[in-house]
Scaffold this motif. Structure first.
Motif, PDB file in Angstrom:
ATOM      1  N   ALA A  49       5.714   2.913  -5.298  1.00  0.00           N
ATOM      2  CA  ALA A  49       6.526   4.075  -4.934  1.00  0.00           C
ATOM      3  C   ALA A  49       7.402   3.822  -3.717  1.00  0.00           C
ATOM      4  O   ALA A  49       8.452   4.472  -3.549  1.00  0.00           O
ATOM      5  CB  ALA A  49       5.607   5.272  -4.665  1.00  0.00           C
ATOM      6  N   ALA A  50       7.021   2.884  -2.855  1.00  0.00           N
ATOM      7  CA  ALA A  50       7.710   2.705  -1.584  1.00  0.00           C
ATOM      8  C   ALA A  50       9.208   2.419  -1.715  1.00  0.00           C
ATOM      9  O   ALA A  50      10.016   3.014  -0.988  1.00  0.00           O
ATOM     10  CB  ALA A  50       7.030   1.580  -0.791  1.00  0.00           C
ATOM     11  N   PRO A  51       9.661   1.546  -2.627  1.00  0.00           N
ATOM     12  CA  PRO A  51      11.103   1.251  -2.686  1.00  0.00           C
ATOM     13  C   PRO A  51      11.974   2.442  -3.051  1.00  0.00           C
ATOM     14  O   PRO A  51      13.188   2.394  -2.849  1.00  0.00           O
ATOM     15  CB  PRO A  51      11.187   0.159  -3.763  1.00  0.00           C
ATOM     16  N   TRP A  52      11.406   3.509  -3.597  1.00  0.00           N
ATOM     17  CA  TRP A  52      12.198   4.636  -4.091  1.00  0.00           C
ATOM     18  C   TRP A  52      12.225   5.830  -3.127  1.00  0.00           C
ATOM     19  O   TRP A  52      12.804   6.859  -3.460  1.00  0.00           O
ATOM     20  CB  TRP A  52      11.642   5.099  -5.434  1.00  0.00           C
ATOM     21  N   GLN A  53      11.636   5.686  -1.952  1.00  0.00           N
ATOM     22  CA  GLN A  53      11.544   6.842  -1.068  1.00  0.00           C
ATOM     23  C   GLN A  53      12.901   7.307  -0.556  1.00  0.00           C
ATOM     24  O   GLN A  53      13.118   8.503  -0.336  1.00  0.00           O
ATOM     25  CB  GLN A  53      10.614   6.524   0.100  1.00  0.00           C
ATOM     26  N   GLY A  54      13.841   6.382  -0.368  1.00  0.00           N
ATOM     27  CA  GLY A  54      15.170   6.789   0.074  1.00  0.00           C
ATOM     28  C   GLY A  54      15.860   7.688  -0.920  1.00  0.00           C
ATOM     29  O   GLY A  54      16.541   8.654  -0.554  1.00  0.00           O
ATOM     30  N   LEU A  55      15.697   7.400  -2.217  1.00  0.00           N
ATOM     31  CA  LEU A  55      16.326   8.230  -3.247  1.00  0.00           C
ATOM     32  C   LEU A  55      15.571   9.535  -3.474  1.00  0.00           C
ATOM     33  O   LEU A  55      16.157  10.529  -3.893  1.00  0.00           O
ATOM     34  CB  LEU A  55      16.390   7.444  -4.557  1.00  0.00           C
ATOM     35  N   ARG A  56      14.275   9.528  -3.187  1.00  0.00           N
ATOM     36  CA  ARG A  56      13.468  10.722  -3.439  1.00  0.00           C
ATOM     37  C   ARG A  56      13.397  11.660  -2.240  1.00  0.00           C
ATOM     38  O   ARG A  56      12.798  12.726  -2.321  1.00  0.00           O
ATOM     39  CB  ARG A  56      12.048  10.302  -3.846  1.00  0.00           C
ATOM     40  N   GLY A  57      13.966  11.254  -1.136  1.00  0.00           N
ATOM     41  CA  GLY A  57      13.970  12.125   0.042  1.00  0.00           C
ATOM     42  C   GLY A  57      12.677  12.103   0.820  1.00  0.00           C
ATOM     43  O   GLY A  57      12.397  13.039   1.569  1.00  0.00           O
ATOM     44  N   GLY A  58      11.896  11.058   0.654  1.00  0.00           N
ATOM     45  CA  GLY A  58      10.652  10.977   1.415  1.00  0.00           C
ATOM     46  C   GLY A  58      10.927  10.639   2.865  1.00  0.00           C
ATOM     47  O   GLY A  58      11.634   9.686   3.181  1.00  0.00           O
ATOM     48  N   ARG A  59      10.440  11.448   3.771  1.00  0.00           N
ATOM     49  CA  ARG A  59      10.651  11.230   5.205  1.00  0.00           C
ATOM     50  C   ARG A  59       9.526  11.902   5.977  1.00  0.00           C
ATOM     51  O   ARG A  59       8.742  12.666   5.417  1.00  0.00           O
ATOM     52  CB  ARG A  59      12.011  11.777   5.654  1.00  0.00           C
ATOM     53  N   GLY A  60       9.466  11.614   7.256  1.00  0.00           N
ATOM     54  CA  GLY A  60       8.464  12.242   8.112  1.00  0.00           C
ATOM     55  C   GLY A  60       7.043  11.834   7.764  1.00  0.00           C
ATOM     56  O   GLY A  60       6.118  12.638   7.931  1.00  0.00           O
ATOM     57  N   GLY A  61       6.868  10.625   7.256  1.00  0.00           N
ATOM     58  CA  GLY A  61       5.533  10.157   6.924  1.00  0.00           C
ATOM     59  C   GLY A  61       5.023  10.667   5.596  1.00  0.00           C
ATOM     60  O   GLY A  61       3.882  10.397   5.238  1.00  0.00           O
ATOM     61  N   VAL A  62       5.847  11.434   4.852  1.00  0.00           N
ATOM     62  CA  VAL A  62       5.452  11.953   3.542  1.00  0.00           C
ATOM     63  C   VAL A  62       6.042  11.048   2.463  1.00  0.00           C
ATOM     64  O   VAL A  62       7.253  10.812   2.432  1.00  0.00           O
ATOM     65  CB  VAL A  62       5.939  13.398   3.338  1.00  0.00           C
ATOM     66  N   MET A  63       5.201  10.540   1.607  1.00  0.00           N
ATOM     67  CA  MET A  63       5.656   9.678   0.514  1.00  0.00           C
ATOM     68  C   MET A  63       5.615  10.452  -0.791  1.00  0.00           C
ATOM     69  O   MET A  63       4.607  11.101  -1.116  1.00  0.00           O
ATOM     70  CB  MET A  63       4.770   8.430   0.405  1.00  0.00           C
ATOM     71  N   ARG A  64       6.691  10.409  -1.521  1.00  0.00           N
ATOM     72  CA  ARG A  64       6.774  11.098  -2.800  1.00  0.00           C
ATOM     73  C   ARG A  64       6.425  10.106  -3.921  1.00  0.00           C
ATOM     74  O   ARG A  64       7.058   9.071  -4.053  1.00  0.00           O
ATOM     75  CB  ARG A  64       8.171  11.682  -3.019  1.00  0.00           C
ATOM     76  N   VAL A  65       5.433  10.494  -4.694  1.00  0.00           N
ATOM     77  CA  VAL A  65       4.921   9.637  -5.760  1.00  0.00           C
ATOM     78  C   VAL A  65       5.163  10.330  -7.097  1.00  0.00           C
ATOM     79  O   VAL A  65       4.858  11.522  -7.251  1.00  0.00           O
ATOM     80  CB  VAL A  65       3.423   9.350  -5.574  1.00  0.00           C
ATOM     81  N   SER A  66       5.711   9.590  -8.066  1.00  0.00           N
ATOM     82  CA  SER A  66       5.921  10.133  -9.406  1.00  0.00           C
ATOM     83  C   SER A  66       4.970   9.475 -10.396  1.00  0.00           C
ATOM     84  O   SER A  66       4.267   8.504 -10.071  1.00  0.00           O
ATOM     85  CB  SER A  66       7.373   9.906  -9.857  1.00  0.00           C
ATOM     86  N   LYS A  67       4.954   9.992 -11.616  1.00  0.00           N
ATOM     87  CA  LYS A  67       4.060   9.470 -12.654  1.00  0.00           C
ATOM     88  C   LYS A  67       4.320   7.999 -12.929  1.00  0.00           C
ATOM     89  O   LYS A  67       3.387   7.226 -13.206  1.00  0.00           O
ATOM     90  CB  LYS A  67       4.225  10.296 -13.921  1.00  0.00           C
ATOM     91  N   SER A  68       5.585   7.581 -12.843  1.00  0.00           N
ATOM     92  CA  SER A  68       5.915   6.187 -13.160  1.00  0.00           C
ATOM     93  C   SER A  68       5.384   5.219 -12.114  1.00  0.00           C
ATOM     94  O   SER A  68       5.361   4.007 -12.352  1.00  0.00           O
ATOM     95  CB  SER A  68       7.434   6.027 -13.285  1.00  0.00           C
ATOM     96  N   ASP A  69       4.950   5.730 -10.958  1.00  0.00           N
ATOM     97  CA  ASP A  69       4.423   4.857  -9.906  1.00  0.00           C
ATOM     98  C   ASP A  69       2.938   4.560 -10.070  1.00  0.00           C
ATOM     99  O   ASP A  69       2.421   3.639  -9.422  1.00  0.00           O
ATOM    100  CB  ASP A  69       4.622   5.508  -8.527  1.00  0.00           C
ATOM    101  N   PHE A  70       2.254   5.345 -10.888  1.00  0.00           N
ATOM    102  CA  PHE A  70       0.799   5.180 -10.988  1.00  0.00           C
ATOM    103  C   PHE A  70       0.455   3.768 -11.449  1.00  0.00           C
ATOM    104  O   PHE A  70       0.994   3.256 -12.436  1.00  0.00           O
ATOM    105  CB  PHE A  70       0.205   6.183 -11.973  1.00  0.00           C
ATOM    106  N   ARG A  71      -0.450   3.144 -10.724  1.00  0.00           N
ATOM    107  CA  ARG A  71      -0.995   1.853 -11.118  1.00  0.00           C
ATOM    108  C   ARG A  71      -2.510   1.989 -11.203  1.00  0.00           C
ATOM    109  O   ARG A  71      -3.139   2.555 -10.287  1.00  0.00           O
ATOM    110  CB  ARG A  71      -0.629   0.761 -10.101  1.00  0.00           C
ATOM    111  N   VAL A  72      -3.070   1.514 -12.274  1.00  0.00           N
ATOM    112  CA  VAL A  72      -4.510   1.657 -12.502  1.00  0.00           C
ATOM    113  C   VAL A  72      -5.120   0.277 -12.692  1.00  0.00           C
ATOM    114  O   VAL A  72      -4.466  -0.681 -13.080  1.00  0.00           O
ATOM    115  CB  VAL A  72      -4.802   2.551 -13.732  1.00  0.00           C
ATOM    116  N   ARG A  73      -6.413   0.196 -12.423  1.00  0.00           N
ATOM    117  CA  ARG A  73      -7.151  -1.045 -12.547  1.00  0.00           C
ATOM    118  C   ARG A  73      -8.538  -0.706 -13.106  1.00  0.00           C
ATOM    119  O   ARG A  73      -9.085   0.361 -12.834  1.00  0.00           O
ATOM    120  CB  ARG A  73      -7.299  -1.739 -11.189  1.00  0.00           C
TER     121      ARG A  73
END
Length: 552
Positions: A347-371
């Protein structure tokens, strides 16, 4: 070939088309129509390499179902929770409230549940589908077996619960829809059940379910032609589609060694028609068995899909322990757990486009990684111990020691043990599958010895327990500890022949026969061969030696 062609009233193609349309193609087209007409057939196993033949069969089935009937495809990496339903994580995060997602099984109600690559299903997934069918689920199950290895196949727990089995690989023409409307109330003639029972017995089919499916299939086949009563050709078609693919022995092989029963003159006039029908079906089976199946049965191999769980276990998903598995994109469910670090990295590379700021990270469904973590599939070792005769005490002590040694490792390997003891007139399950050391010791302490050797009853009981183990999605290993000197029969056959007859029910399972005779005897070798078991001569076996044999 067009959909407006017509079969003759006898269920066969007109003579002018006999060379162009094979019996196998007619069976393929009829099977799709039969499954659509009678949901009681529950489903079909299709052996296929894919392509237009498979697509034609599926289109024929869909064309016979009511308009709007659901058609649900099960993905190859499905988890049991996806089948039954649960929390939709992405929708829950978006709505900030719990959002439940319907399972695939519920979505297929009234229609078709299609499982491509069914031979690769995880045992837990197969068990979940089987449990839903036992609970009365309203879908028709279509299992597509795409495997190339002859010793693999669809899980027996699913094969047991569907009526039809069909091999499409030999067809070069795609099946088309059945053109006749048919009827749904065809009946079975007198003697039909007896005839199908004789065919099932000739093929050494151990379960009653295929016989019940064969009766339904005969009625459905007759209904395709609008007949009020099933004829010989309908019964023969039921044998080809239900019984023959499940054959475990050549017709007549089981009866060849048995002494002929004396005729009953009083019943001859009344039962002659039923006997003739039974003989006709057995002869039809013998004549129509494909060459590959004949060779496999002659070699003593069980058919594909009828295996009872050979092998010691394979790696599968585990939710909490084991070695770390690979990471993939997707929502967490079942054994797949959210990998927080990998998710944040995605999710980190997309925070500029998603408006993530102030220590808040915006996570979408496409970012989910499972193991998920991987472990060896749970296995159950079933000990079948000869508690008869003068040497019973030594054998019981050996079995007790081996069970306790295996239980010491059970917590690490997630394995179970079970114990059957046989003596006198029968066999008894002293210890159901368990990992509890205290429970095992209590059961082992109650074991007593002496009496006759009912080996046939012990083998029959072991086969029943082994099938139950496989139905739970576990691997079954059966270990016999005996000198193989049977002297108590289940019926009229001599005790040794009775044991050999019962041994066929264990073909396909992983079986070890530890022969405790002072020297190797022909009875033990023959019994191991009949079961498809590994024969190990351990005349002075102790607990450590038995444990060593099972570790190999």
């Amino acid at each position: 070939m067009t959909a407006d062609r017509r079969r003759g009233s006898n269920g066969r193609w007109p003579h002018c088309e006999a060379d162009a349309v094979s019996e196998a193609l007619a069976d393929a087209e009829a099977s799709a129509a039969m499954l659509a007409a009678d949901a009681g057939l529950r489903g079909v196993v299709l052996r296929s390499d894919g392509g237009p033949v498979l697509e034609g069969w599926l289109a024929a089935l869909r064309g016979r179902l009511p308009e709007g009937a659901p058609w649900v495809r099960v993905p190859g990496s499905v988890e049991p929770e996806r089948l039954t339903g649960g929390v939709d994580l992405a929708a829950t995060l978006a709505a900030r409230r719990p959002v439940m997602a319907a399972g695939l099984l519920a979505g297929a109600d009234g229609g078709v549940l299609l499982v491509p690559g069914a031979e690769r299903l995880e045992p837990g997934v197969a068990a979940t589908i089987a449990a839903a069918m036992d609970a009365g689920a309203g879908f028709r199950l279509v299992l597509i077996d795409e495997g190339v290895e002859e010793d693999a196949g669809v899980a027996p727990v699913l094969v047991e619960r569907v009526g039809l089995m069909l091999d499409l690989r030999g067809l070069r023409v795609a099946p088309s829809g059945w053109p006749v409307a048919g009827r749904a109330d065809a009946a079975l003639p007198a003697g039909a059940v007896e005839g199908l029972s004789a065919a099932a017995a000739a093929l050494a089919i151990p379960s009653l379910r295929p016989l019940l499916f064969a009766c339904r299939a005969a009625r459905a086949a007759a209904g395709l032609f609008g007949r009020a009563e099933a004829g010989e050709q309908d019964l023969a078609r039921a044998v080809r589609l239900v019984l023959m693919p499940r054959a475990r022995a050549l017709p007549g092989a089981a009866a060849a060694d048995a002494p002929p029963s004396p005729p009953d003159p009083g019943d001859a006039p009344e039962d002659s028609g039923e006997a003739a029908l039974a003989e006709m079906l057995v002869e039809a089976v013998r004549a129509a068995l494909p060459a590959g199946l004949l060779a496999a049965l002659a070699a003593g191999q069980a058919p594909r899909g009828s295996s009872g769980g050979r092998g010691k276990g394979r790696e599968r998903a585990a939710p909490a322990n084991g070695r770390r598995g690979r990471v993939r994109m997707g929502a967490p469910r079942g054994s797949w757990r959210l990998d927080l670090v990998e998710t944040l990295k995605a999710a980190a590379p997309w925070q500029g486009l998603r408006g993530g700021r102030g220590g808040v990270m915006r996570v979408s469904k496409s970012d989910f990684r499972v193991r998920r973590r991987l472990r060896r599939a749970g296995a159950t070792t079933l000990f079948v111990v000869d508690a008869s005769g003068s040497s019973a005490l030594a054998r019981l002590n050996e079995a007790k020691g081996a069970v306790e040694l295996l239980l010491a490792d059970a917590y690490v390997r997630r394995d179970e043990v079970a114990l059957i003891a046989f003596r006198g007139e029968g066999a008894e399950l002293l210890l159901p599958p368990t990992r509890s050391l205290a429970r095992a010791k209590r059961a082992l302490g109650d074991m007593v010895g002496g009496g006759g050797t009912p080996l046939g009853a012990a083998i029959e009981a072991a086969a029943a327990v082994a099938r139950a183990i496989v139905a739970r999605g576990r691997q079954a290993q059966v270990v016999f500890l005996t000198d193989a000197r049977a002297n108590v029969s289940r019926g009229e056959l001599p005790a040794v022949e009775d044991a050999l007859a019962a041994a066929r029910g264990l073909q396909g399972f992983s079986v070890v026969l530890i022969d405790s005779s002072t020297r190797v005897r022909a009875e033990g070798v023959a019994l191991a061969a009949a079961m498809g078991a590994r024969h190990v001569a351990l005349p002075r076996a102790d607990a450590a030696a038995i444990r060593g044999v099972l570790a190999r």
